[in-house]
Design an enzyme around this catalytic site. Structure first.
Site, PDB file in Angstrom:
ATOM      1  CG  HIS A  69      -1.751   1.249   1.329  1.00 55.28           C
ATOM      2  ND1 HIS A  69      -2.707   1.585   0.394  1.00 55.28           N
ATOM      3  CD2 HIS A  69      -1.755   2.260   2.258  1.00 55.28           C
ATOM      4  CE1 HIS A  69      -3.274   2.732   0.741  1.00 55.28           C
ATOM      5  NE2 HIS A  69      -2.709   3.158   1.860  1.00 55.28           N
ATOM      6  CB  CYS A  90      -2.744   2.807  -2.758  1.00 58.22           C
ATOM      7  SG  CYS A  90      -1.763   1.361  -3.234  1.00 58.22           S
TER       8      CYS A  90
END
Length: 407
Positions: free
Chosen positions: A231, A317
């Protein structure tokens, strides 16, 4: 210009294939534009000559490749049949190269192959893979296109997947382009969170190295794209100087496109920023010019902005890091007094107001721009390498292409 038609390319040997492309003609800007015009009218010979030119590693090779890629990436009702011809020509080249060389697709073999652009990241490769039906072959092409030096890709990665994670290299290419002329913002190279086999982080190493070399650092807003483990987040760091009362304050914004980051990561980031602030506050610390630090630093301001933007875009992301960084860079250039927190908060609030369909479209368009930046990086590197080799050989650049068709 005389065009020679050669059929059954896939049956040629390596020697015969090299001889087929041995006849040359000089390429000019005027020729490229003429071929573009006739290609857009549906002339198959012009399309295939553009492909032959596009195989070159000089500036005209890149321009021919850009012409073909632009046509494919911007379809209209008038160009659908042209795009089909372009894709067919690309596939012919792909099959030709692989059948003639008898090699599997491996980028490290590319120096020994005739068509290097078909074995390395290139816009021709991007066109080729889009319509290849076999998923396994798409995944093989993806490994080459994404040049996975950091071992980020899973075996199932598909370069053309509209909802895959962006790689470190892709994010870096895009941020480098948008920050190229920025005066009030500096973008640092994307990194993982932790150093290999260590509890130390890339961020604290970067902060310590910079402050040791320049005690007044940072003068501009610093942006750090960080992969926390599958992420991406964006860390903004700014030093606010108040000359009236001789104080400084570190302001740190952690932009996260999810709704939470996790206590361990949050605590690590707080520790890093507080440690950096303490180092700044040390009155015994000397500058390289042997001047003690006299400014008083107040407690740092650390804000976690959990934007919760990925309701419909589960793998975006990295795209959000790029778009958020672009927002900060552009707004800081127009108003250097802007606060990064306000800019990032406004960006997140604005994005949430879009419908699901609008969010998909924004994400899709960004990914196209990101892909262009990434592929241009390798195209420009190829040009530089090409001309460096010519200089080494004490030869003037000669921009040439084959007069043979690909059919």
């Amino acid at each position: 210009m005389m065009v020679t038609v050669v059929s059954n390319y896939c049956q040629l040997s390596q020697t015969q294939l090299s001889q087929t492309f041995a006849e040359k003609f000089t390429v000019t800007e005027e020729l490229l534009q003429s071929l573009k015009k006739t290609a857009l009218s549906g002339d198959e010979e012009s399309i295939e000559l553009l492909h032959n030119i596009a195989l070159g590693y000089d500036e005209f090779g890149k321009k021919a490749e850009d012409i073909l890629y632009h046509i494919v990436r911007n379809p209209t009702n008038d160009t659908l049949s042209i795009i089909k011809l372009i894709k067919n020509a690309c596939l012919k080249l792909y099959n030709l190269a692989h059948t003639a060389t008898k090699h599997p697709l491996k980028s490290h073999d590319s120096d020994n192959l005739l068509f290097k652009k078909l074995f390395s990241p290139s816009k021709l490769m991007a066109i080729i893979g889009e319509d290849i039906p076999l998923i396994s072959e798409k995944q093989s092409l993806s490994k080459v296109l994404l040049n996975d030096k950091n071992n980020e890709l899973s075996d199932g990665t598909n370069f053309w997947d509209k909802n895959r994670q962006l790689t470190t290299d892709e994010i870096a290419c895009y941020l480098k382009k948008i920050a190229a002329n920025a005066k009030n913002t500096q973008v640092n190279y994307p990194t993982d969170f932790y150093l290999p086999n260590s509890n130390s982080t890339y961020l604290e190493v970067a902060l310590n190295d910079n402050i040791k070399s320049d005690p007044s650092w940072p003068k501009e807003v610093q942006l750090f794209p960080i992969n926390t483990g599958g992420h991406w987040i964006l860390v903004s760091l700014q030093k606010i100087v108040n000359e009236k009362n001789n104080t400084q304050q570190i302001k740190c914004i952690i932009f996260n496109s999810l709704r939470a980051l996790g206590h361990e990561k949050e605590n690590s980031l707080k520790r890093i920023i507080n440690s950096f602030n303490s180092f700044n506050c040390d009155p015994t610390r000397e500058t390289p010019n042997n001047k003690n630090i006299t400014d008083h630093l107040t407690e740092p301001e650390i804000i976690f902005l959990h934007a919760d933007l990925q309701q419909y875009l589960s793998q975006s992301c990295g795209a959000f890091v790029c778009m958020a960084a672009q927002e900060v860079i552009e707004q800081m250039e127009s108003n250097s007094d802007s606060a990064p927190y306000t800019l990032l908060k406004n960006y997140a609030d604005r994005f949430k107001k879009y419908s699901a369909e609008e969010q998909y479209e924004i994400d899709f368009q960004h990914r196209l721009e990101n892909r262009n930046c990434y592929l241009d990086k390798y195209g420009d590197a190829n040009i530089n390498h090409y001309y460096r080799n010519l200089e080494i050989k004490n030869s003037h650049p000669k921009n040439r292409a084959s007069s043979k068709r690909v059919s």
